[in-house]
Design an enzyme around this catalytic site. Structure first.
Site, short mmCIF file in Angstrom:
data_model
loop_
_atom_site.label_atom_id
_atom_site.label_comp_id
_atom_site.label_asym_id
_atom_site.label_seq_id
_atom_site.Cartn_x
_atom_site.Cartn_y
_atom_site.Cartn_z
N THR A 69 -24.46 -77.49 -21.02
CA THR A 69 -24.39 -76.08 -20.61
C THR A 69 -23.30 -75.93 -19.55
O THR A 69 -22.46 -76.84 -19.40
CB THR A 69 -25.77 -75.57 -20.13
OG1 THR A 69 -25.72 -74.16 -19.97
CG2 THR A 69 -26.21 -76.22 -18.83
N ASN A 70 -23.25 -74.82 -18.84
CA ASN A 70 -22.22 -74.61 -17.81
C ASN A 70 -22.82 -73.83 -16.65
O ASN A 70 -24.00 -73.49 -16.66
CB ASN A 70 -21.00 -73.92 -18.41
CG ASN A 70 -21.38 -72.58 -19.00
OD1 ASN A 70 -21.79 -71.67 -18.29
ND2 ASN A 70 -21.26 -72.45 -20.32
N ARG A 71 -22.00 -73.52 -15.66
CA ARG A 71 -22.52 -72.96 -14.40
C ARG A 71 -22.66 -71.44 -14.39
O ARG A 71 -22.92 -70.86 -13.35
CB ARG A 71 -21.62 -73.39 -13.24
CG ARG A 71 -21.69 -74.89 -13.02
CD ARG A 71 -20.76 -75.34 -11.92
NE ARG A 71 -21.03 -74.63 -10.68
CZ ARG A 71 -20.29 -74.73 -9.59
NH1 ARG A 71 -19.23 -75.51 -9.61
NH2 ARG A 71 -20.59 -74.06 -8.50
N SER A 72 -22.50 -70.80 -15.53
CA SER A 72 -22.64 -69.34 -15.54
C SER A 72 -24.07 -68.94 -15.15
O SER A 72 -25.04 -69.48 -15.68
CB SER A 72 -22.33 -68.80 -16.93
OG SER A 72 -22.76 -67.46 -17.03
N ALA A 118 -20.48 -67.02 -20.99
CA ALA A 118 -19.69 -68.26 -20.89
C ALA A 118 -20.15 -69.16 -22.03
O ALA A 118 -21.05 -70.00 -21.88
CB ALA A 118 -19.95 -68.93 -19.54
#
Ligand code: CTP
Length: 216
Positions: A21-24, A88
């Site tokens: 996943t990512n930091r959004s 994102a």
């Protein structure tokens, strides 16, 4: 107006207990959804997993993966006046999802990733969307140049660009500073709370939609 907003990160599974996943945080998309509702518009929010409360009166479809978000957007975008892609979305996803939890073995592990579908890029090319199309660009360098490139590659009417290398704005922060990149000009909205920025963005996007409708 009927407005589609994508928001949040996507989650790309590796096995039953792990994902990429990512930091959004989803804050920008959710705040925008609330601001459009406040101005009397109707909003469908398609969102990856976040910790945020869904703003009142927003139609909400939760998704996990980029593929699910692509599927939901392809179904609904046709009846929208405006589409705002704030999600994102992961650019890559594991080539294979293990059915069982992967056990460790050896000193290193190589994960094969494959490209996900570009949902914003598909809006005009695959979904034949004719409405006002707004994308986001999160960049760490050459903000305007990269945003302008995205604007033309994905046939958008506006790219909302932010420099995520600045720790005080973007991703998990409550404030933001954005550069609005249009085909013929750019405009900076100076640092303000995501709430304040989203009110300005709603005004800009509605104005842009009106201008487009008049000239078509
Ligand atoms: N986006 C999307 N689907 C994807 C990837 C991105 O809809 N699979 C949308 C995002 O919601 C955002 C815009 O595209 O509105 C910009 O995303 P980004 O990943 O920065 O664009 P890319 O063209 O993939 O650029 P980069 O080369 O920086 O990865």
């Amino acid at each position: 107006m009927k407005i589609l907003i994508t928001a949040g990160p996507t989650r790309e599974p590796i096995d039953p207990v792990r994902f990429l996943t990512n930091r959004s945080s989803g804050k920008m998309g959710y705040t925008l959804a609330g601001a459009f509702i406040h101005e009397g518009h109707s909003v469908l929010l398609v969102s990856g997993p976040t910790h945020l409360a869904v703003p009142e009166n927003v139609d909400f479809i939760p998704v996990e993966t980029a593929a699910e978000m692509h599927e939901v957007v392809s179904h609904h975008i046709g009846r929208m006046d405006i589409a705002v892609f704030a999600a994102a979305v992961a650019d890559y996803t594991p080539a294979k999802v293990a059915n069982q939890k992967m056990k460790k073995s050896g000193d290193s592990l190589t994960l094969e990733l494959v490209r996900t579908a570009d949902i914003l890029g598909a809006a005009r090319q695959k979904f034949d969307f004719l409405g006002t199309l707004v994308g986001f660009a999160a960049e760490t360098e050459n903000l305007e140049e990269n945003a302008r490139d995205k604007l033309s590659r994905k046939a958008c009417d506006l790219i909302i660009a932010n420099d995520v290398s600045k720790p005080e704005i973007g991703f998990d922060s409550d404030s933001n500073e954005v550069l609005l990149v249009y085909p013929d000009r750019s405009e900076l909205l100076p640092t303000a709370s995501k709430h304040e920025i989203s009110l300005q963005l709603v005004d800009e996007i509605i104005r842009l939609h009106a201008t487009r409708s008049r000239s078509s």
